[in-house]
Design an enzyme around this catalytic site. Structure first.
Site, PDB file in Angstrom:
ATOM      1  N   GLY A  37       0.914  -1.593   0.100  1.00  0.00           N
ATOM      2  CA  GLY A  37      -0.115  -0.116   0.209  1.00  0.00           C
ATOM      3  C   GLY A  37       1.206   1.161  -0.409  1.00  0.00           C
ATOM      4  N   GLY A  39       0.796   5.746   0.576  1.00  0.00           N
ATOM      5  CA  GLY A  39      -0.137   6.645   1.776  1.00  0.00           C
ATOM      6  C   GLY A  39       0.949   8.147   1.145  1.00  0.00           C
ATOM      7  N   MET A  41       2.741   9.884   3.092  1.00  0.00           N
ATOM      8  CA  MET A  41       4.247  10.431   3.621  1.00  0.00           C
ATOM      9  C   MET A  41       5.830   8.802   2.181  1.00  0.00           C
ATOM     10  SD  MET A  41       5.246  12.406   5.716  1.00  0.00           S
ATOM     11  CE  MET A  41       6.260  12.368   5.902  1.00  0.00           C
ATOM     12  N   GLY A  42       5.163   7.732   2.514  1.00  0.00           N
ATOM     13  CA  GLY A  42       5.645   6.542   2.323  1.00  0.00           C
ATOM     14  C   GLY A  42       4.699   5.269   1.334  1.00  0.00           C
ATOM     15  N   VAL A  44       4.617   1.120   1.619  1.00  0.00           N
ATOM     16  CA  VAL A  44       4.081  -0.151   2.350  1.00  0.00           C
ATOM     17  C   VAL A  44       4.787  -1.059   1.934  1.00  0.00           C
ATOM     18  CG1 VAL A  44       3.476  -1.170   4.470  1.00  0.00           C
ATOM     19  CG2 VAL A  44       3.047   0.760   4.273  1.00  0.00           C
ATOM     20  N   LYS A  59       7.896   0.324   5.807  1.00  0.00           N
ATOM     21  CA  LYS A  59       7.594   1.605   5.279  1.00  0.00           C
ATOM     22  C   LYS A  59       8.482   2.841   5.437  1.00  0.00           C
ATOM     23  CE  LYS A  59       4.571   5.113   7.653  1.00  0.00           C
ATOM     24  NZ  LYS A  59       4.335   5.622   8.916  1.00  0.00           N
ATOM     25  N   ASP A 153      -2.408  11.746  16.396  1.00  0.00           N
ATOM     26  CA  ASP A 153      -2.953  11.369  15.360  1.00  0.00           C
ATOM     27  C   ASP A 153      -3.839  10.240  15.285  1.00  0.00           C
ATOM     28  OD1 ASP A 153      -3.531  11.961  12.530  1.00  0.00           O
ATOM     29  OD2 ASP A 153      -2.144  10.838  11.948  1.00  0.00           O
TER      30      ASP A 153
END
Length: 735
Positions: A37, A39, A41-42, A44, A59, A153
């Protein structure tokens, strides 16, 4: 981390080429198998650790973020935060490292889906399931808060529901903040978090504590019932205004898909309390919240039992003692709940439920006085915790701490809490056994001549079970970050208090905030390399007369018999005359200029194939009056040819006698995370400053391995790349 995303057309640049079929490439010791996956920021990846033969989730930060020092720092802080928390409800972190300039985290590979994915798929959660999820998240947060870490968060995307156990795991401590780091996030810095789940204090950019996580958890619970967050807006600015100024609509007044939201009234009260604008109106700690959640769950179960209609034949229990054949036929009508309990706080058995739901009233109506008193005591509130009742608790011994803490680093203190109770009557664990919180330790800071102020670390709370037994002492660690603190001494005051804040005992320690040369910016420093002037670098190896001065790496190694008693030592020469002199001293002698050195830093970069772990290097200075057996001095040795150093003709055998010890350099090259980082390793010591001040202008530093390692430590030499050459940064004293 369940269903994998399509693999990219070509492997990312940060991956080394694949070495076997079925892999995208290599990242240090990890075989990268597939993309799971991605997102903001980066990415996985599923990967295999070739050292431990276990499958992990990697990650990896996006390249455009990896170019930013702040982003690289953030992912490292995430790793440190996660690694500090060991709990079943927090995702386990195995390793943090950097490869080809790209930071990565190796985590446990989880099966299941995020709560966000489940909600988006249309899954509806029952009341029992929501209570269970809330309790598990709270358990994970409690473990983090006990370590002084605030998540900041909490949202469905950061809550993983494992399959098939449905255990909750908290993910992504990338915004986590330890202790007093919140001080650095006060006014003036950017708002951090996810807009829909921000607490009002986050939106105001104020100091935050553990109650911020409780607010965000309240938003998650609200969303699980209503299908949307309580305060929704089309853009971030409006969202922040709503969080600050608007009150959320009560859940019972919401509709979901045109149908009113059904939520038990006690649970609605609890969720709306979590969403209070002011932190003081929420629960004080996660422990208090969990206790309230359990009470709410029990209240809901009692309400369900009260709805049971138990019809018993009037003939039952007659004076004759006969029982009607129909007396045993009990008709039970219960309102369908549609719930699928996850095994949390559920009353065990219909008989017990009936006894609790209806039997209490029956006993209060017709029971004996003793029975009435016993039942009435169930509803009594536990006695208030008073400071006078905590007299058996004392803070004892000396506080253990580092007397000098670099600004921005963690200040750690260890103190002792002793229970001196001589009987059960004076033991707070017994006296307040029903209390959620018995005592707390609040930390204060005080600068000379000023009033004490509460430190940014939130209080350390204790339940009865967390207190030491009578006659025993418990060691307690309290830590906080020193971001934005003044460079001066502080008194740190640890005050043992009642839950209401009344003082019971206190103990004082002292520490000083010093500048951070280890990781901070070296502003105002001049840097020279071993390439400048008479600079040079080389290494020697026991049993060899070869000159290693033109090698791309400097080898420092010491190993035992199994590795052949290898011993390699590196030499670095710097020409201090190549430094830009301080203003107004251009015509002064070299020795007088060097007297004006304020601080200095030795800069090194780790080379490839270096020891992939932690190690220590001893740094020595070669004094100007010490010559080798061949008559070579600190300024005269050569890298190659005549006058080159060998192990036997250098000033090191047999035990470094004659050299000046300057201190130990520690490093951690786990996963080769330090490889080719320019000036990624720093050595600072007052002894180094003194050595440079007393030098004739050309100095030689000697590096030897402290302890035994199978793998050598390799530093880039001046023959690799100019920016990777060993350096010496110097700052002059100001008038």
């Amino acid at each position: 981390m369940t269903d994998s995303s399509p693999a990219p057309d070509s492997p990312p640049e940060f991956l080394d080429p694949p070495e076997a079929a079925g892999e995208l490439g290599r990242l240090g010791p990890y075989r990268v198998i597939e993309l799971l996956g991605q997102g903001g920021m980066g990415h996985v990846y599923r990967a295999q650790d070739t050292r431990l033969q276990r499958t992990v989730a990697l990650k990896v930060m996006n390249e455009r973020f990896a170019k930013s020092p702040n982003s690289r720092k953030r992912i490292v802080e995430e790793a440190r935060s996660m690694a500090a928390v060991h709990h079943d409800n927090v995702a386990t972190l195995f390793e943090v490292g950097q490869r080809n300039g790209t930071p990565f985290l190796a985590m446990e590979l989880l099966h299941g889906a995020t709560l966000e994915q489940l909600l988006q798929s249309g899954r509806r959660f029952t009341t029992d399931e929501i209570i269970t999820i809330a309790d598990q998240v709270a358990l994970g947060l409690e473990a983090a808060h006990d370590r002084g870490i605030i998540h900041r968060d909490i949202k469905p995307a950061n809550l993983w529901i494992q399959s098939p156990s449905e255990r909750v795991k908290i993910l992504d401590f990338g915004l986590a903040v330890a202790g007093s780091m919140v001080q650095g996030m006060a006014r003036g810095d950017s708002v951090v978090g996810t807009p829909g789940y921000l607490s009002p204090e986050q939106a105001r950019n104020e100091t935050v504590d553990e109650r911020t996580d409780l607010y965000s958890l309240g938003v998650v619970l609200y969303e699980m019932f209503a299908g949307k967050v309580p305060l929704l807006a089309p853009n971030t600015p409006t969202q922040l205004v709503n969080i600050l100024c608007r009150e959320p609509l009560p859940l019972s007044q919401r509709q979901r898909d045109g149908v009113p939201v059904e939520v038990p009234e006690p649970l609605e009260r609890l969720i709306m309390r979590l969403l209070s604008k002011e932190p003081g109106a929420r629960y004080e700690t996660v422990g208090h919240f969990r206790k309230a959640l359990q009470a709410v769950s029990e209240e809901i179960q009692l309400a369900l039992q009260a709805e049971l209609a138990i019809q018993i034949d009037p003939g039952a229990g007659s004076a004759s003692g006969s029982v009607s054949p129909d007396a045993a036929n009990v008709s039970v009508a219960a309102k369908p709940t549609g719930t699928r309990p996850m095994g949390m706080f559920v009353a065990g058995g219909l008989a017990v439920a009936v006894l609790i739901g209806g039997g209490v009233w029956w006993m209060l109506r017709d029971g004996t006085p003793e029975e009435k008193a016993e039942v009435a005591s169930i509803a009594e509130e536990p006695p208030a915790v008073l400071a006078a009742g905590l007299g058996a608790l004392q803070l004892t011994g000396n506080v253990v701490s580092d007397p000098a803490v670099p600004v921005g680093e963690v200040a750690r203190f260890r103190l002792q809490l002793t229970n001196q109770a001589e009987s059960a009557e004076t033991d707070p664990r017994v006296q307040y056994s029903q209390a959620g919180q018995v005592a707390r330790i609040t930390t204060f800071l005080q600068q000379e001549g000023q009033l004490k102020r509460k430190a940014p670390a939130f209080p350390r709370a204790f339940s009865p079970k967390q207190l030491p037994a009578p006659g025993e002492t418990q060691s307690i660690e309290i830590q906080f970050l020193t971001t934005n603190m003044a460079l001066e001494p502080f008194d740190v005051i640890f005050e043992l208090q009642s839950p209401a804040g009344a003082s019971v005992d206190s103990i004082v320690s002292r520490f000083e905030i010093v500048e951070n040369l280890q990781s901070g910016d070296l502003l105002g420093f001049n840097t020279i390399r071993t390439r400048a002037g008479k600079g040079a670098d080389t290494f020697v190896r026991r049993g060899s007369t070869e000159d290693f001065g033109k090698q791309p790496a400097l080898v420092v190694h010491r190993s035992g018999e199994k590795q052949g008693n290898v011993w390699s030592i590196a030499f670095l020469r710097f020409d201090l005359s190549q430094l830009d002199p301080p203003t107004g001293s251009e015509s002064d002698s070299v020795s007088s200029v060097l007297q004006r050195i304020d601080r200095s830093v030795l800069l090194l970069s780790m080379a490839a194939e270096s020891h992939p772990g932690a190690g220590r290097i001893t740094v020595h200075g070669w004094p100007s009056d010490l010559r080798t057996p061949d008559g070579v001095g600190t300024q005269d040795w050569q890298e190659t040819g005549a006058g080159h150093l060998t192990f036997e003709n250098s000033p090191v055998p047999p035990d470094m006698d004659g050299l000046i010890p300057l201190g130990e350099l520690e490093f951690d090259n786990s996963g080769e995370g330090l490889k080719d980082q320019p000036d990624g390793i720093r050595f600072i010591s007052k002894a180094l400053d003194d050595f440079l001040r007393s030098s004739p202008g050309v100095v030689t530093l000697v590096l030897s391995q402290e302890g035994w390692l199978d793998d050598p430590t390799r530093f880039n030499s001046r023959d690799r790349l100019p920016e990777l050459a060993p350096g010496l940064a110097v700052r002059w004293k100001t008038d």
